[in-house]
Design a protein around this motif. Structure first.
Motif, PDB file in Angstrom:
ATOM      1  N   HIS A 367      67.801  51.205  19.164  1.00  0.00           N
ATOM      2  CA  HIS A 367      69.015  51.222  19.995  1.00  0.00           C
ATOM      3  C   HIS A 367      68.795  52.047  21.262  1.00  0.00           C
ATOM      4  O   HIS A 367      69.313  51.712  22.331  1.00  0.00           O
ATOM      5  N   ARG A 368      67.979  53.111  21.140  1.00  0.00           N
ATOM      6  CA  ARG A 368      67.766  54.025  22.267  1.00  0.00           C
ATOM      7  C   ARG A 368      66.695  53.538  23.241  1.00  0.00           C
ATOM      8  O   ARG A 368      66.866  53.639  24.454  1.00  0.00           O
ATOM      9  N   ILE A 369      65.573  53.019  22.721  1.00  0.00           N
ATOM     10  CA  ILE A 369      64.443  52.714  23.624  1.00  0.00           C
ATOM     11  C   ILE A 369      64.048  51.240  23.627  1.00  0.00           C
ATOM     12  O   ILE A 369      63.125  50.843  24.335  1.00  0.00           O
ATOM     13  N   GLY A 370      64.733  50.411  22.824  1.00  0.00           N
ATOM     14  CA  GLY A 370      64.420  48.984  22.811  1.00  0.00           C
ATOM     15  C   GLY A 370      63.569  48.588  21.611  1.00  0.00           C
ATOM     16  O   GLY A 370      62.794  49.406  21.090  1.00  0.00           O
ATOM     17  N   THR A 371      63.692  47.338  21.210  1.00  0.00           N
ATOM     18  CA  THR A 371      63.024  46.862  19.991  1.00  0.00           C
ATOM     19  C   THR A 371      61.515  46.812  20.140  1.00  0.00           C
ATOM     20  O   THR A 371      60.772  47.296  19.277  1.00  0.00           O
ATOM     21  N   ARG A 372      61.028  46.223  21.228  1.00  0.00           N
ATOM     22  CA  ARG A 372      59.572  46.098  21.410  1.00  0.00           C
ATOM     23  C   ARG A 372      58.897  47.470  21.466  1.00  0.00           C
ATOM     24  O   ARG A 372      57.842  47.684  20.852  1.00  0.00           O
ATOM     25  N   ASN A 373      59.490  48.415  22.207  1.00  0.00           N
ATOM     26  CA  ASN A 373      58.918  49.769  22.303  1.00  0.00           C
ATOM     27  C   ASN A 373      58.875  50.454  20.942  1.00  0.00           C
ATOM     28  O   ASN A 373      57.901  51.128  20.602  1.00  0.00           O
ATOM     29  N   THR A 374      59.947  50.251  20.167  1.00  0.00           N
ATOM     30  CA  THR A 374      60.014  50.867  18.837  1.00  0.00           C
ATOM     31  C   THR A 374      58.911  50.338  17.929  1.00  0.00           C
ATOM     32  O   THR A 374      58.205  51.109  17.260  1.00  0.00           O
ATOM     33  N   VAL A 375      58.744  49.019  17.906  1.00  0.00           N
ATOM     34  CA  VAL A 375      57.726  48.403  17.041  1.00  0.00           C
ATOM     35  C   VAL A 375      56.319  48.813  17.489  1.00  0.00           C
ATOM     36  O   VAL A 375      55.437  49.049  16.661  1.00  0.00           O
ATOM     37  N   ALA A 376      56.106  48.938  18.804  1.00  0.00           N
ATOM     38  CA  ALA A 376      54.813  49.391  19.318  1.00  0.00           C
ATOM     39  C   ALA A 376      54.504  50.808  18.827  1.00  0.00           C
ATOM     40  O   ALA A 376      53.373  51.107  18.404  1.00  0.00           O
ATOM     41  N   ILE A 377      55.513  51.677  18.872  1.00  0.00           N
ATOM     42  CA  ILE A 377      55.340  53.055  18.380  1.00  0.00           C
ATOM     43  C   ILE A 377      55.003  53.049  16.893  1.00  0.00           C
ATOM     44  O   ILE A 377      54.152  53.826  16.426  1.00  0.00           O
TER      45      ILE A 377
END
Length: 408
Positions: A367-377
């Motif tokens: 919700h804070r940084i976006g779905t793609r960024n989260t999955v990459a992390i």
């Protein structure tokens, strides 16, 4: 691949479970569909899943202490009967059209409590129902194969039943699926276990169990790896509906492709593990699987091609199943008989208990940084955890080499 089925007791267990796990997925799918249909709330949909899993985080260590002191066969009969009653209560509720969300959530929580004890008991009981202890890894892998086959076929069957007959048939089906399990358990012939002489002391047992895991350094590292994975990596599945609907502009069928792809990968991994002849290098399997998991998640995060994404979902299923099952096999085969139930309870706490917490963390982060960024992390965290594991593994080898050279 099927050598563990030579054991009569395991064969009975396997055949009984083959019906029950499909019934479990019928109920899981029907509950999710019904909760969302009644409320239209994604939060309540997530809450139902959360309540059915979170008890393992707090109750698994207690389950390990209690189950280690009592007859596991009898405990399994009691727990399966309680699960059948829970399924029956839910079936009656829906059959009479009592669509009370509070009752449904309450029964989901009760299911989670029963599962916290049942899954610990089921894993601990493996050693009792396999005649040849060399077949134990094969039995664990076959059980994983069965579970993942049900993960694919159960929701598909539930979709047909929901569309043609209604959700009450799914719940009645799950209730009836416990009958083969109870029959198979009653037909087993298991040697009576020696009763524990010391009294139940939960805090002392918990501390003793942690001390044991710490002394078994490899087990501690594997459990820490699993905890990290459950908290920050495995929960990437939670975001797959977002990929299906928003990123690839798909629908429920697109989401089912992602789920099925992961299930296919898990079955491939379980079949590989079922054919392993020795468990001496099972940690290498765990490392390889973790690398596959981290790499596939990273590609999913950046991919704009649905075919590549589906292939990576298969790889993620291979990696996820390879990681979790190899750790399970290690604990099953390396734990002492006295500490096995507690060691397995820590496995359940690190795996089943941490996943719902991880899902909340990942949901907030997305919700804070976006779905793609989260999955990459998540993919990066998985690969970093492998590097950290290998670093400490190398440290251990260096210390052993120094000790050996000093003793010479």
């Amino acid at each position: 691949m099927f050598k563990a089925l030579k054991s009569r007791n395991f064969k009975l267990f396997f055949y009984g479970q083959s019906v029950s796990v499909i019934g479990t997925w019928l109920q899981k799918t029907a509950v999710s569909w019904m909760v969302y249909s009644i409320t239209g709330s994604v939060f309540l949909l997530g809450l139902a899943t959360f309540l059915s899993m979170i008890p393992s985080l707090f109750l698994a260590p207690i389950a390990g202490s209690i189950i280690g002191r009592y007859n596991r066969h009898r405990s399994m009969m009691i727990l399966q009967s309680l699960a059948m009653l829970q399924a029956g209560a839910l079936a009656l509720l829906i059959y009479f059209k009592v669509y009370n969300i509070t009752f449904i959530l309450g029964l989901s929580f009760i299911q989670g409590v029963i599962n916290a004890f049942d899954m610990t008991c089921r894993q601990t009981m493996m050693v009792d129902i396999v005649d040849n202890k060399d077949d134990l890894p094969n039995a664990v892998a076959l059980n994983s194969t069965l579970t993942n086959f049900a993960r694919i076929s159960g929701p598909a069957l539930a979709g047909i039943i929901l569309h043609n007959y209604g959700e009450d048939i799914c719940f009645i089906g799950n209730f009836l699926s416990y009958i083969p399990v109870l029959i198979s358990l009653s037909l087993m012939k298991i040697k009576k276990e020696a009763k524990a002489t010391n009294k139940l002391q939960l805090l002392d047992d918990f501390i003793e169990g942690l001390d044991y895991v710490k002394k078994e350094g490899e087990m501690a590292k594997m459990l820490l790896m699993l905890t990290c994975s459950s908290l920050f990596v495995i929960s990437f599945n939670t975001l797959m509906p977002v990929f299906a609907k928003d990123i690839f502009n798909g629908n429920a069928q697109t989401f089912s492709w992602f789920e099925s792809a992961a299930g296919i990968g898990a079955i491939i991994s379980a079949i590989y593990l079922a054919n392993i002849k020795s468990v001496e290098n099972i940690n290498k399997v765990m490392i390889g699987a973790s690398v596959i998991l981290g790499f596939s998640i990273l590609v999913i995060a950046i991919s704009s091609n649905i075919i590549i994404t589906l292939l990576c979902m298969i790889l993620s299923g291979i990696g996820m199943m390879g990681q979790t099952s190899s750790i399970n096999i290690y604990i099953q085969t390396k734990s002492s008989s006295k500490m096995r139930s507690r060691s397995i309870s820590y496995y359940m706490m690190a795996f089943q208990g941490m996943i719902p917490v991880g899902s909340l963390i990942i949901g907030y982060l997305s919700h804070r940084i976006g779905t793609r960024n989260t999955v990459a992390i998540q993919g990066i965290i998985c690969l970093i955890s492998v590097v950290v594991y290998l670093y400490y593994e190398n440290q251990k080898k260096n210390q052993q080499a120094k000790y050996m050279s000093g003793s010479l």
